[in-house]
Write an enzyme that holds these catalytic residues in place. Structure first.
Site, PDB file in Angstrom:
ATOM      1  N   ASP A 265       0.863  -1.175   0.000  1.00 23.87           N
ATOM      2  CA  ASP A 265       0.000   0.000   0.000  1.00 23.87           C
ATOM      3  C   ASP A 265       0.909   1.237   0.000  1.00 23.87           C
ATOM      4  O   ASP A 265       2.130   1.147   0.122  1.00 23.87           O
ATOM      5  CB  ASP A 265      -0.967  -0.008   1.191  1.00 23.87           C
ATOM      6  CG  ASP A 265      -2.198   0.857   0.898  1.00 23.87           C
ATOM      7  OD1 ASP A 265      -2.143   1.684  -0.042  1.00 23.87           O
ATOM      8  OD2 ASP A 265      -3.214   0.731   1.611  1.00 23.87           O
TER       9      ASP A 265
HETATM   10  C1  BGC Z   1      -5.017   3.216   0.162  1.00 23.84           C
HETATM   11  C2  BGC Z   1      -5.282   2.192  -0.916  1.00 23.84           C
HETATM   12  C3  BGC Z   1      -5.150   2.820  -2.272  1.00 23.84           C
HETATM   13  C4  BGC Z   1      -3.765   3.401  -2.398  1.00 23.84           C
HETATM   14  C5  BGC Z   1      -3.471   3.991  -3.755  1.00 23.84           C
HETATM   15  C6  BGC Z   1      -3.749   3.992  -0.089  1.00 23.84           C
HETATM   16  O1  BGC Z   1      -3.637   5.073   0.768  1.00 23.84           O
HETATM   17  O2  BGC Z   1      -4.963   2.570   1.409  1.00 23.84           O
HETATM   18  O3  BGC Z   1      -6.549   1.630  -0.728  1.00 23.84           O
HETATM   19  O4  BGC Z   1      -5.411   1.878  -3.266  1.00 23.84           O
HETATM   20  O5  BGC Z   1      -3.628   4.418  -1.423  1.00 23.84           O
HETATM   21  O6  BGC Z   1      -4.140   5.157  -3.957  1.00 23.84           O
END
Ligand code: BGC
Length: 764
Positions: free
Chosen positions: A288
């Site tokens: 993530d």
């Molecule tokens: C979130 C994810 C997301 C990623 C990319 C993160 O902060 O937890 O769910 O897909 O950002 O934007």
């Protein structure tokens, strides 16, 4: 052009590759990736593991956006990019990669296309309330068709984190609290995003997230620790991830949280043992946003240590930490990792690009011409309107006068439409609407006025601020400005509008940014400014319909006691106006059923229907000294899992079983007769639950095992049957073996988890 792309698409080389694969029995994909990797330097291989955010105005995490990205691409240091929109912009990045980098390896463009692109569907929690895998799949197909015109080939969906704590803002992004239902819907998203062929230019590669157990964050606080027994993990949380892997998801995202002392991103057991070896996942794993860097704050060590831990956990791609790109070479020189580990990560990323067809045509997902007709086209919007209406849950509908329930409203008279979201284009889109341009959307007020023209008069009043506290209100609105008008001015106008009207329709609840990422809340009741408005509206004596906009289960005890009709419309997306009018005025009937329990008090959370019995159980509406309850609040939810009314009523017969015993190789049929006892056609969801009454480990009081949508005309009856077999009764025992144990079971069928009929059977 010295690119791999062009070289490898030539018919001659393709034929040669085929011959050579046959010799070594490698698949064309393996052969292609092997050949390419032989040409790559170590730095270029590491570059493929690097995912960076584009310098745009789409922010989904904390990072310093690279100002020098074009040069980094030229140097082969960027494998994938996220957070960029627009066919021309994406084409330019891709052009630089394929024409100006040494090997011309195409970039993989990702974005959070979660519940729509330009045509916006309701948030996933809402969509889950339709219990409809066909609708889920269609919504993902449409969003994929739209997003892929811009050059996006990869989406960060589905999110299947089980959550039982309404304080957690990200409950909005999942499919509710039941693991099996969440897995079914998750798998439908995977099929919708990916289709049958990943290289189809109108599909996207899906990314299962957040692996794992992110929804069990302690105290509902985002990014918080998860500490969980294996029994609970395997029986209650892991199933939806596994079902998405079985559906063929192409990539998996690690979660931010710590699990039993190890952050998910450093957890080799999760990624390598369980995901790859046990579940046979053969795609790539991405972190993530910044999750490798965050392991420093978790307390695992410095940049080098956390990078080593992530690679050792077989994480292939670094999202926005820029640590693989800066640390891996050094770690290799120090012999703390091996070149094979880097190769494995790079290979899995290249395989994904190969499967997506990017080596055949790096612009295959970039079709601005198709975009001109595809984005927000009438057919997409019509599908969204139907799906949206099917997600609304009717929570209450009192009979007010002459034996008529308040809803549906007649299309006549004077209607006061009240609330800050009633004439707003942006707020009803929901938390993951990063890609959509809301200026193209109609408001509820605009649609309602138009639909009722010549039949009824509609007036609108803004009504209130989202909160009395300006600091809080700004957080709730994030980048948008609050109303410049005073509380008093708004209230006076709303009350005057209400007094003029025959009926008041108030749309209240949560602003868009009150749920989603980093949007945990301790107070999940209506904000005081909204509550006071509602109370004042009720005091006018006019019948009040509450349209609840929300991304989480809210505590609505006062509303349940004082408002005659409550329709939960969640965050409905771009077709909010039409879908709401369809249901409000009875062109369609509500048919959603809750997939998450609504508590009567925030102190009850975590609250969920499939809980254990304890050694001192107490009836949900009872109190008893020395029993498992509270002194001040009963254990009953406000609205249980599976609950949802419609504009007609149903009666269900007792359960008939084809046999009262079951063996490992046989099945039995459980049937009920359902009758529509009301005056309108109606659809409901008949639900099957079981309870294992005695087992080697404690088992939940109820588990969902089946469901069927049934549509009946007034007076019509239908037999509804479910097949039950031993496979459905399996669970993980103390040794983590997946077994079913002989013994007695309670079988339940109902229209929600509490209002059920019972029958007994035994597994021999
Ligand atoms: C979130 C994810 C997301 C990623 C990319 C993160 O902060 O937890 O769910 O897909 O950002 O934007």
């Amino acid at each position: 052009m010295k690119t791999i792309v062009r070289t490898c698409t030539s018919a001659f080389l393709a034929a040669m590759a085929l011959v050579s694969c046959q010799k070594q029995q490698l698949s064309p994909e393996e052969q292609f990736v092997n050949d390419l990797m032989q040409k790559m330097t170590l730095a270029e291989k590491i570059g493929q593991t690097n995912l960076l955010p584009a310098p745009t105005n789409i922010f989904t995490g904390i990072s310093e956006q690279s100002q020098d990205m074009f040069n980094q691409i030229r140097e082969g240091k960027v494998g994938s990019i996220l957070n960029i929109k627009g066919a021309d912009a994406i084409r330019e990045y891709q052009r630089i990669a394929v024409e100006e980098s040494r090997l011309g390896i195409p970039i993989l463009f990702g974005l959070d296309v979660i519940h729509g692109y330009q045509t916006e569907f309701p948030i996933p929690l809402a969509v889950s309330c339709a219990w409809d895998t066909v609708g889920v799949k269609l919504s993902a197909q449409i969003a994929a068709r739209e997003a892929s015109t811009d050059g996006i080939a990869w989406t960060y969906s589905p999110m299947v984190d089980i959550c039982r704590d309404a304080r957690w803002g990200r409950i909005a992004e999942g499919n509710g609290e039941d693991p099996w239902l969440s897995g079914l819907l998750g798998a439908a998203y995977v099929k919708g995003w990916q289709g049958d062929d990943l290289s189809d230019p109108q599909t996207l590669m899906a990314c299962l997230k957040h692996y794992a157990l992110y929804g069990a964050a302690e105290s509902g606080r985002d990014y918080n620790t998860t500490d969980m027994s294996e029994n609970r993990m395997f029986n209650e949380y892991l199933l939806p991830y596994q079902m998405c892997v079985e559906a063929g998801v192409g990539s998996v995202m690690t979660s931010f949280n710590d699990i039993n002392g190890t952050p998910a991103t450093a957890n080799k057991w999760l990624q390598d043992d369980l995901l790859r070896k046990q579940w046979k996942f053969d795609g790539f794993v991405v972190t993530d946003y910044g999750a490798i860097r965050e392991m420093k704050a978790h307390g695992l060590g410095d940049d080098d240590v956390v990078t080593e831990r992530a690679l050792n956990a077989t994480v292939d791609m670094d999202m926005c930490s820029e640590l693989y790109i800066t640390q891996l070479e050094k770690l290799l020189a120090e012999k703390r990792i091996t070149e094979k580990q880097i190769d494995d990560a790079c290979r899995r990323v290249l395989q994904a690009k190969y499967r997506l067809g990017l080596f055949d045509d790096p612009y295959r997902y970039n079709d601005g011409e198709r975009g001109k007709t595809e984005l927000f086209k009438a057919e997409n919007r019509e599908a969204a309107r139907q799906i949206t209406a099917s997600t609304f849950v009717l929570l209450k509908n009192d009979t007010i006068a002459a034996h008529y329930p308040l809803l549906p409203l007649p299309k006549r008279g004077r209607i006061a439409l009240i609330g800050p979201m009633a004439n707003n284009q942006s707020q009803l889109r929901g938390c993951w609407s990063v890609p959509s341009d809301h200026t193209q959307y109609s408001t509820i007020f605009e649609v309602m006025k138009q639909r009722l023209e010549g039949k009824a008069e509609v007036r609108y009043a803004e009504g209130c601020h989202y909160s009395y506290d300006p600091v809080l209100e700004q957080r709730f609105l994030w980048t948008e400005a609050p109303s410049p008008r005073s509380h008093k001015e708004l209230l006076d106008e709303a009350l005057a509008t209400a007094r003029w009207a025959d009926v008041v329709v108030a749309i209240l609840g949560e602003a868009k940014e009150m749920t989603g990422e980093a949007a945990s809340m301790c107070n999940i009741e209506m904000q005081a400014s909204q509550h006071d408005l509602l109370e004042a509206l009720v005091k006018t004596g006019k019948p009040v319909v509450l349209l609840l906009a929300n991304g989480r289960p809210m505590v609505l005890k006062w509303e349940q006691e004082n408002i005659p009709a409550i329709l939960d419309v969640w965050f409905p997306g771009s077709e909010a106006g039409d879908a709401i009018c369809d249901v409000l005025f009875g062109d369609k009937a509500p048919q959603g059923h809750l997939t998450t329990t609504f508590p009567q008090h925030v102190g009850q959370v975590p609250i969920y229907y499939n809980h254990k019995n304890t050694g001192r159980p107490i009836g949900e509406n009872d109190y008893g000294k020395f029993t498992s309850g509270y002194l001040d609040v009963t254990n009953a939810p406000l609205y249980p899992f599976g609950y949802g009314l419609t504009y007609t009523t149903f009666k269900m017969s007792d359960i008939r079983l084809s046999s009262s015993t079951l063996t490992a190789n046989s099945s039995l049929t459980a049937s009920v007769t359902l009758t529509n006892t009301g005056k309108r056609e109606g659809t409901t969801i008949v639900q099957l639950y079981t309870r294992d009454l005695a087992a080697s480990v404690t088992r939940p009081v109820q588990e969902l095992k089946g469901f069927k949508h049934v549509t009946l005309q007034p007076g019509e009856s239908q037999e509804v049957s479910f097949e039950v077999n031993a496979e459905m009764l399996k669970f993980y025992n103390a040794q983590l073996q997946y077994v079913c144990e002989p013994g007695d079971f309670d079988l339940m069928i109902g229209l929600d988890c509490r209002d059920v009929k019972h029958a007994a059977f035994a597994l021999k």
